[in-house]
Design a protein around this motif. Sequence first.
Motif, PDB file in Angstrom:
ATOM      1  N   ARG A 209      40.657  82.529  50.366  1.00  0.00           N
ATOM      2  CA  ARG A 209      40.367  81.750  49.152  1.00  0.00           C
ATOM      3  C   ARG A 209      40.818  80.334  49.410  1.00  0.00           C
ATOM      4  NH1 ARG A 209      43.294  85.706  48.553  1.00  0.00           N
ATOM      5  NH2 ARG A 209      42.441  87.693  47.803  1.00  0.00           N
ATOM      6  N   GLY A 238      34.392  73.789  39.581  1.00  0.00           N
ATOM      7  CA  GLY A 238      35.162  72.866  40.409  1.00  0.00           C
ATOM      8  C   GLY A 238      34.973  71.405  40.066  1.00  0.00           C
ATOM      9  N   ASN A 313      47.572  71.684  39.787  1.00  0.00           N
ATOM     10  CA  ASN A 313      46.687  72.321  38.803  1.00  0.00           C
ATOM     11  C   ASN A 313      45.680  73.242  39.478  1.00  0.00           C
ATOM     12  OD1 ASN A 313      48.048  70.898  36.873  1.00  0.00           O
ATOM     13  ND2 ASN A 313      46.353  69.583  36.259  1.00  0.00           N
ATOM     14  N   CYS A 316      47.311  76.460  40.297  1.00  0.00           N
ATOM     15  CA  CYS A 316      47.472  77.320  39.109  1.00  0.00           C
ATOM     16  C   CYS A 316      46.169  78.030  38.732  1.00  0.00           C
ATOM     17  CB  CYS A 316      47.948  76.508  37.909  1.00  0.00           C
ATOM     18  SG  CYS A 316      49.678  76.021  37.957  1.00  0.00           S
ATOM     19  N   VAL A 317      45.051  77.339  38.775  1.00  0.00           N
ATOM     20  CA  VAL A 317      43.823  77.981  38.314  1.00  0.00           C
ATOM     21  C   VAL A 317      43.186  78.887  39.368  1.00  0.00           C
ATOM     22  CG1 VAL A 317      43.276  76.323  36.508  1.00  0.00           C
ATOM     23  CG2 VAL A 317      42.370  75.938  38.792  1.00  0.00           C
ATOM     24  N   TYR A 318      43.185  78.457  40.626  1.00  0.00           N
ATOM     25  CA  TYR A 318      42.493  79.239  41.654  1.00  0.00           C
ATOM     26  C   TYR A 318      43.423  80.084  42.516  1.00  0.00           C
ATOM     27  CZ  TYR A 318      38.353  76.275  40.746  1.00  0.00           C
ATOM     28  OH  TYR A 318      37.292  75.621  40.183  1.00  0.00           O
ATOM     29  N   ASN A 319      44.710  79.781  42.534  1.00  0.00           N
ATOM     30  CA  ASN A 319      45.677  80.533  43.343  1.00  0.00           C
ATOM     31  C   ASN A 319      45.157  80.769  44.766  1.00  0.00           C
ATOM     32  OD1 ASN A 319      47.313  83.817  42.953  1.00  0.00           O
ATOM     33  ND2 ASN A 319      48.050  81.979  43.926  1.00  0.00           N
TER      34      ASN A 319
ATOM     35  N   ILE B 152      54.354  87.404  35.689  1.00  0.00           N
ATOM     36  CA  ILE B 152      53.742  87.401  37.009  1.00  0.00           C
ATOM     37  C   ILE B 152      53.923  88.773  37.625  1.00  0.00           C
ATOM     38  CG2 ILE B 152      53.719  86.287  39.278  1.00  0.00           C
ATOM     39  CD1 ILE B 152      55.031  83.872  37.986  1.00  0.00           C
ATOM     40  N   LEU B 223      39.927  85.138  34.832  1.00  0.00           N
ATOM     41  CA  LEU B 223      38.500  85.020  35.167  1.00  0.00           C
ATOM     42  C   LEU B 223      37.973  86.362  35.655  1.00  0.00           C
ATOM     43  CD1 LEU B 223      35.903  83.311  35.987  1.00  0.00           C
ATOM     44  CD2 LEU B 223      37.055  82.901  38.168  1.00  0.00           C
ATOM     45  N   TYR B 230      39.330  88.179  39.046  1.00  0.00           N
ATOM     46  CA  TYR B 230      39.623  87.267  40.153  1.00  0.00           C
ATOM     47  C   TYR B 230      41.137  87.043  40.164  1.00  0.00           C
ATOM     48  CZ  TYR B 230      40.215  83.229  43.076  1.00  0.00           C
ATOM     49  OH  TYR B 230      40.664  82.385  44.069  1.00  0.00           O
ATOM     50  N   GLY B 232      43.171  85.833  42.934  1.00  0.00           N
ATOM     51  CA  GLY B 232      43.778  84.803  43.778  1.00  0.00           C
ATOM     52  C   GLY B 232      44.753  85.422  44.761  1.00  0.00           C
ATOM     53  N   THR B 234      48.111  85.457  45.072  1.00  0.00           N
ATOM     54  CA  THR B 234      49.310  86.181  44.641  1.00  0.00           C
ATOM     55  C   THR B 234      49.155  86.684  43.200  1.00  0.00           C
ATOM     56  OG1 THR B 234      50.347  84.110  43.942  1.00  0.00           O
ATOM     57  CG2 THR B 234      50.841  84.858  46.168  1.00  0.00           C
ATOM     58  N   SER B 236      48.056  85.224  40.723  1.00  0.00           N
ATOM     59  CA  SER B 236      48.458  84.200  39.758  1.00  0.00           C
ATOM     60  C   SER B 236      47.304  83.299  39.319  1.00  0.00           C
ATOM     61  CB  SER B 236      49.561  83.321  40.344  1.00  0.00           C
ATOM     62  OG  SER B 236      50.741  84.069  40.508  1.00  0.00           O
ATOM     63  N   ALA B 237      46.089  83.600  39.754  1.00  0.00           N
ATOM     64  CA  ALA B 237      44.955  82.768  39.328  1.00  0.00           C
ATOM     65  C   ALA B 237      44.878  82.753  37.803  1.00  0.00           C
ATOM     66  CB  ALA B 237      43.658  83.313  39.910  1.00  0.00           C
ATOM     67  N   GLY B 238      44.645  81.577  37.249  1.00  0.00           N
ATOM     68  CA  GLY B 238      44.513  81.468  35.801  1.00  0.00           C
ATOM     69  C   GLY B 238      45.796  81.145  35.065  1.00  0.00           C
ATOM     70  N   GLU B 239      46.875  80.908  35.808  1.00  0.00           N
ATOM     71  CA  GLU B 239      48.162  80.582  35.155  1.00  0.00           C
ATOM     72  C   GLU B 239      48.130  79.125  34.688  1.00  0.00           C
ATOM     73  OE1 GLU B 239      50.719  82.262  34.263  1.00  0.00           O
ATOM     74  OE2 GLU B 239      50.678  84.146  35.381  1.00  0.00           O
ATOM     75  N   HIS B 242      51.034  76.223  33.192  1.00  0.00           N
ATOM     76  CA  HIS B 242      51.777  75.199  33.932  1.00  0.00           C
ATOM     77  C   HIS B 242      50.866  74.196  34.638  1.00  0.00           C
ATOM     78  CE1 HIS B 242      55.596  76.970  32.868  1.00  0.00           C
ATOM     79  NE2 HIS B 242      54.993  78.130  33.007  1.00  0.00           N
ATOM     80  N   THR B 243      49.614  74.108  34.191  1.00  0.00           N
ATOM     81  CA  THR B 243      48.803  72.976  34.648  1.00  0.00           C
ATOM     82  C   THR B 243      49.288  71.759  33.861  1.00  0.00           C
ATOM     83  OG1 THR B 243      47.078  73.486  33.017  1.00  0.00           O
ATOM     84  CG2 THR B 243      46.746  74.298  35.251  1.00  0.00           C
ATOM     85  N   VAL B 317      36.490  73.977  35.590  1.00  0.00           N
ATOM     86  CA  VAL B 317      36.929  74.616  36.836  1.00  0.00           C
ATOM     87  C   VAL B 317      36.189  75.922  37.131  1.00  0.00           C
ATOM     88  CG1 VAL B 317      39.194  73.525  36.999  1.00  0.00           C
ATOM     89  CG2 VAL B 317      38.979  75.685  35.770  1.00  0.00           C
ATOM     90  N   TYR B 318      35.958  76.740  36.084  1.00  0.00           N
ATOM     91  CA  TYR B 318      35.359  78.050  36.343  1.00  0.00           C
ATOM     92  C   TYR B 318      33.859  78.109  36.032  1.00  0.00           C
ATOM     93  CZ  TYR B 318      40.170  79.933  36.597  1.00  0.00           C
ATOM     94  OH  TYR B 318      41.472  80.204  36.938  1.00  0.00           O
TER      95      TYR B 318
END
Lengths: 392, 392
Positions: A209, A238, A313, A316-319, B152, B223, B230, B232, B234, B236-239, B242-243, B317-318
């Motif tokens: 990824r 993106g 950022n 955080c979103v895509y990890n 997490i 997502l 999805y 990611g 670890t 953590s995708a979508g966290e 903290h963006t 982003v998505y």
Amino acid sequence: MQKHDQDYIRRKNRSTVFELIRKHSPLSRAEIARLTGMSPTTVSRIVSELYQQDFMHEIEQTTTGVGRKAVMLHVNPGSVLSVGVEIDRSGIRIGIVDLDGKVVHSTQVTRDSRETPEATLERIASAIEELIQAEDIDRRKVVGIGVGLPGIVDYAGGSVVLSAQLGWKQTDIAGELRRLTGFEVAVDNELKVRALAEHQYGSARGSSRSVLIGFGSGVGSSLIIDGEIYRGETNSAGEIGHTVVDPGGLLCECGKVGCLQTYIAEASLVEQANKIKPIGSLEELFQARKDGEYWAASIVDRAMTFVAVTVSNIACVYNPDTVILTGKLVESFPEVRDFISDKCMDQFVWEPLRGTFQIVYSALESDGVVIGSGILAQNLFLDIDRQMEQAD
Amino acid sequence: MQKHDQDYIRRKNRSTVFELIRKHSPLSRAEIARLTGMSPTTVSRIVSELYQQDFMHEIEQTTTGVGRKAVMLHVNPGSVLSVGVEIDRSGIRIGIVDLDGKVVHSTQVTRDSRETPEATLERIASAIEELIQAEDIDRRKVVGIGVGLPGIVDYAGGSVVLSAQLGWKQTDIAGELRRLTGFEVAVDNELKVRALAEHQYGSARGSSRSVLIGFGSGVGSSLIIDGEIYRGETNSAGEIGHTVVDPGGLLCECGKVGCLQTYIAEASLVEQANKIKPIGSLEELFQARKDGEYWAASIVDRAMTFVAVTVSNIACVYNPDTVILTGKLVESFPEVRDFISDKCMDQFVWEPLRGTFQIVYSALESDGVVIGSGILAQNLFLDIDRQMEQAD
């Protein structure tokens, strides 16, 4: 079983074997049989067909640990080619890309930033034709053309929805270029194909990824999941240039307030600098900062902060496991690279994500979009059976 | 062909047929043969095996347009079950989930917010055991337990890395609960399983790319691409909590400045309100705003702006087709819903993305996490062959 079905399976098996050798060579016949579940006889027959028509060659190789020599198969990278095209505001790069993702021949064409799409596409078609003739390329080996450009691209329709950089809107690229050249044509956003290239042949090889972030005339990103571009519903996934990172901030040209690109895109940084002094480029702005002009430091330091915020950022979103930084702002100025390596991971990235990804820079550099566009065309149009018929 | 291989193919075909009927019923035998490429004889044999053991039933149905009656197959939803568990700060919900994603039996357990993970897991194990006995459930039908919780989660390892809400850190959930109950156990973040449930049985049914956003004690998102979470690198995708959305803003508990959750999470809003007046909950804060207290309007209006900014950023982003809004802030206060329907799409979303996605609310509401956890367990542990042996 019907004759039709037999043909289908035969063709499908041939593609499977070819793709397997292409992506994982060197491979032995026995390994192919094991990986595909096909019988050794079938594998041998397919390999000998591909072999006879110059799609691959054999190398005798000592396999690790056993000491016994095995005959390993390699695809001939030049047996299939595609054309990769990068269209930018003031220039066009064209390359012939082989199966190893190498640009084997290339040419460049200047572009008047005000010329119409039709004029640009005609110049591209002529330049491709000239390149093919000059290099004496066998047209039957060329599977198609891939085009990468900045802007919002209707990937399925092969057209540009909107490219502020080129000044194009609702423009059919694939249809027109197909008419002019006779080749199949695929079109995509430049960052999406660049990400594909870096994943397949560049600094994100082996990543599951990866996200490529482009800091250029705009700001954008592209996520590659298991080797495939994540496009989203309208191929706009993106598009981080218009994510809001400061709701009390600057008005963006899109009409919203506080979009990321107002703090980071080249045009925006230059525009801000011009409030103080005539500045024509990022180079001049960075020089002013070096000369101790504090207003230049204000603009550049804020931009560097936002580069780091962007990486955080995105994490955080895509990890992702890999973040690839591209574009003039991060590639041309050592002070920005230093800031990123000193501060980005330790100060800006959310603590649980520190160390979960690597930050890398482009390995393919200015060839990235041409290679990625070439890969796109190979992935879409490579029909090994048609190629075999044409090679006969 | 070896005996071993024949067994493998037979088992694989049986699972294929079962999954097909499960996901796309009603289906006729002829349709199954066409979709799988299996011979009609093979399909009939498998269906009759499944049929004999109560995994499905037939309904005679008039097919559209033709007028001829066809025998359509349906899976019996109760033939396979799983346990879905939601662990929250002060409560635990447990449900028995069938193959239609229905909670057929359920129970709730209170939880002392300071109790240890071991104590919580023991109470969960007892409650599951009681529920199974009280409802006289055939244990052999239960394929496993799914657990959804805030924080997490190391999905592959079945453990909690960090849950600020529960006060848990590096806690093995799957191993402990498996030891206590004897069932297979899967663990995931609550928003990830909730998104899965809404995609499969709720308001995002039929969506190809949906994002669920949770505005609760924290802020997060999940997502779903083509029916799969999805995760990611670890999980953590979508966290997005903290963006950074305001680099000149408030200090977050994570140590960074301007994280989204400082403007939008319940605890943060209440904390800000307490600078002015003792406020204990979102309800009291919204009441103060209704009563004309301008400081409450400042906090709430800013939060609503950030809700809209979040939707817009997520779209960038998505690039999803569906955004599902969940959590108290967006579900319990009509003024927030009104703000979203009036302003979100038209004023906050980047123009090229307007209308490319729908904004919806949860259809499964408080059952979402239990159902999603149940689905997770079914997806992972449903082994139709083992079930058939047990049913013998």
